[in-house]
Design a protein around this motif. Structure first.
Motif, PDB file in Angstrom:
ATOM      1  N   UNK A 105       0.847  -1.192   0.000  1.00  0.00           N
ATOM      2  CA  UNK A 105       0.000   0.000   0.000  1.00  0.00           C
ATOM      3  C   UNK A 105       0.882   1.241   0.000  1.00  0.00           C
ATOM      4  N   UNK A 106       0.631   2.150  -0.886  1.00  0.00           N
ATOM      5  CA  UNK A 106       1.581   3.230  -1.163  1.00  0.00           C
ATOM      6  C   UNK A 106       1.838   4.168   0.013  1.00  0.00           C
ATOM      7  N   UNK A 107       0.868   4.326   0.891  1.00  0.00           N
ATOM      8  CA  UNK A 107       1.074   5.286   1.980  1.00  0.00           C
ATOM      9  C   UNK A 107       1.309   4.598   3.328  1.00  0.00           C
ATOM     10  N   UNK A 108       1.523   3.285   3.320  1.00  0.00           N
ATOM     11  CA  UNK A 108       1.681   2.584   4.590  1.00  0.00           C
ATOM     12  C   UNK A 108       3.146   2.398   4.943  1.00  0.00           C
ATOM     13  N   UNK A 109       3.414   2.291   6.229  1.00  0.00           N
ATOM     14  CA  UNK A 109       4.743   2.025   6.742  1.00  0.00           C
ATOM     15  C   UNK A 109       4.629   0.833   7.682  1.00  0.00           C
ATOM     16  N   UNK A 110       5.015  -0.341   7.179  1.00  0.00           N
ATOM     17  CA  UNK A 110       4.918  -1.568   7.966  1.00  0.00           C
ATOM     18  C   UNK A 110       6.083  -1.620   8.938  1.00  0.00           C
ATOM     19  N   UNK A 111       5.771  -1.847  10.202  1.00  0.00           N
ATOM     20  CA  UNK A 111       6.799  -1.929  11.229  1.00  0.00           C
ATOM     21  C   UNK A 111       7.109  -3.397  11.515  1.00  0.00           C
ATOM     22  N   UNK A 112       8.369  -3.747  11.474  1.00  0.00           N
ATOM     23  CA  UNK A 112       8.763  -5.121  11.764  1.00  0.00           C
ATOM     24  C   UNK A 112       8.502  -5.412  13.247  1.00  0.00           C
ATOM     25  N   UNK A 113       7.888  -6.529  13.528  1.00  0.00           N
ATOM     26  CA  UNK A 113       7.613  -6.917  14.907  1.00  0.00           C
ATOM     27  C   UNK A 113       7.750  -8.421  15.031  1.00  0.00           C
ATOM     28  N   UNK A 114       8.235  -8.847  16.193  1.00  0.00           N
ATOM     29  CA  UNK A 114       8.355 -10.281  16.431  1.00  0.00           C
ATOM     30  C   UNK A 114       7.176 -10.800  17.249  1.00  0.00           C
ATOM     31  N   UNK A 115       6.217  -9.918  17.526  1.00  0.00           N
ATOM     32  CA  UNK A 115       5.066 -10.332  18.318  1.00  0.00           C
ATOM     33  C   UNK A 115       4.238 -11.336  17.530  1.00  0.00           C
ATOM     34  N   UNK A 116       3.915 -12.497  18.121  1.00  0.00           N
ATOM     35  CA  UNK A 116       3.183 -13.527  17.376  1.00  0.00           C
ATOM     36  C   UNK A 116       1.719 -13.200  17.132  1.00  0.00           C
ATOM     37  N   UNK A 117       1.190 -12.197  17.829  1.00  0.00           N
ATOM     38  CA  UNK A 117      -0.234 -11.910  17.725  1.00  0.00           C
ATOM     39  C   UNK A 117      -0.582 -10.904  16.639  1.00  0.00           C
TER      40      UNK A 117
END
Length: 220
Positions: A143-155
Motif C-alpha cells: 500500500x503506497x502510503x503505509x509504513x509496515x513496522x517489523x515486529x516479532x510479536x506472534x499476535x
C-alpha cells in the motif's frame, strides 16, 4: 482507602456520564490537584472523559487550567474525527481487496460513551481472518502510503497510514497450548462469521465482533 485525587477522578467520571455536578462546598480545586487528576486520566486513557466531567461538573477553574483544557478537548475531538475516517477507509480498502477484517474496540466502542468524540484515541486494532492473513500482510506492504513496522510479536503486525497507528491481529488471545489455541480461535471465528455485526462510521458499515466476544475483549 481512595486518595482525594482518586475520589475526584471518580466524581468526574460520574459527572461525564450522568451530567451531575460535583458535590463539594466551593466547587474548586487547586492547579496542582487538577494536574494530578488529569495525569491519572492520561494513564487510564480517559483524558477526554475526565475533561468532559470537569466541565459538566461546574468546577471552578483558574484561567490557565481552563485554556489548557479547552485546547486539549478540541485536540481530542479533532483526533476522533481523524480516527473515524481512518476506520472507515480501512474497512472500505480491505473489503475492496477481498480481505475479511473486524475492528476491535476503539472507534467502534465510542457509541458506548456519553459523548463519543470525547473518547481518547490510541491506535486502531483489528482482527484479520486467518485465511486472509498472508494476503493482508502483502497488501499492507504494497500500500503506497503505509509504513509496515517489523515486529516479532506472534499476535499482530503494526503499521502506519497517514500518521495513524494500526495493529492487525491474527488472534486476540495467546494461549500456551497449541491445541487450546486452535480450539479457541475456531470457536471465536465461528461466532464472528455467524453474526455479521457492523457499526456505521462516516457512512461506512464497519465489521465488528459480536456483542459477547466484543465484551470479552473490551473488559479483559
Amino acid at each position: 482507602m481512595r486518595s482525594l485525587i482518586e475520589q475526584r477522578f471518580l466524581q468526574f467520571v460520574c459527572s461525564a456520564i450522568h451530567d451531575d455536578h460535583v458535590n463539594n462546598d466551593d466547587q474548586s480545586m487547586t492547579h496542582e490537584q487538577v494536574s494530578e487528576v488529569c495525569d491519572l486520566a492520561r494513564r487510564q486513557a480517559a483524558e477526554g472523559l475526565i475533561i468532559k466531567g470537569i466541565f459538566d461538573s461546574g468546577l471552578k477553574l483558574d484561567r490557565a487550567d481552563l485554556i489548557d483544557m479547552v485546547g486539549k478537548r478540541q485536540s481530542i475531538w479533532q483526533r476522533n474525527l481523524v480516527f473515524d475516517q481512518a476506520v472507515s477507509n480501512l474497512s472500505r480498502m480491505m473489503e475492496d481487496a477481498g480481505i475479511r477484517i473486524w475492528v476491535v474496540k476503539g472507534q467502534t466502542a465510542a457509541a458506548l460513551y456519553p459523548e463519543p468524540k470525547s473518547r481518547s484515541c490510541g491506535d486502531i486494532d483489528f482482527l484479520c481472518h486467518p485465511d486472509d492473513w498472508d494476503k493482508a500482510v502483502t497488501f499492507v506492504k504494497n500500500y503506497e502510503r503505509s509504513l509496515l513496522e517489523e515486529t516479532i510479536h506472534p499476535m499482530h503486525v503494526e503499521f502506519k497510514i497517514d500518521g495513524v497507528q494500526y495493529e492487525m491481529h491474527r488472534t486476540l488471545v495467546m494461549l500456551s497450548h497449541p491445541r487450546h489455541q486452535r480450539y479457541w480461535d475456531e470457536v471465536v471465528m465461528g461466532d464472528i462469521l455467524s453474526s455479521d455485526c457492523h457499526v456505521e462510521i462516516c457512512g461506512t458499515p464497519v465489521p465488528v465482533l459480536p456483542p459477547t466476544i466484543n465484551a470479552l475483549y473490551v473488559f479483559a
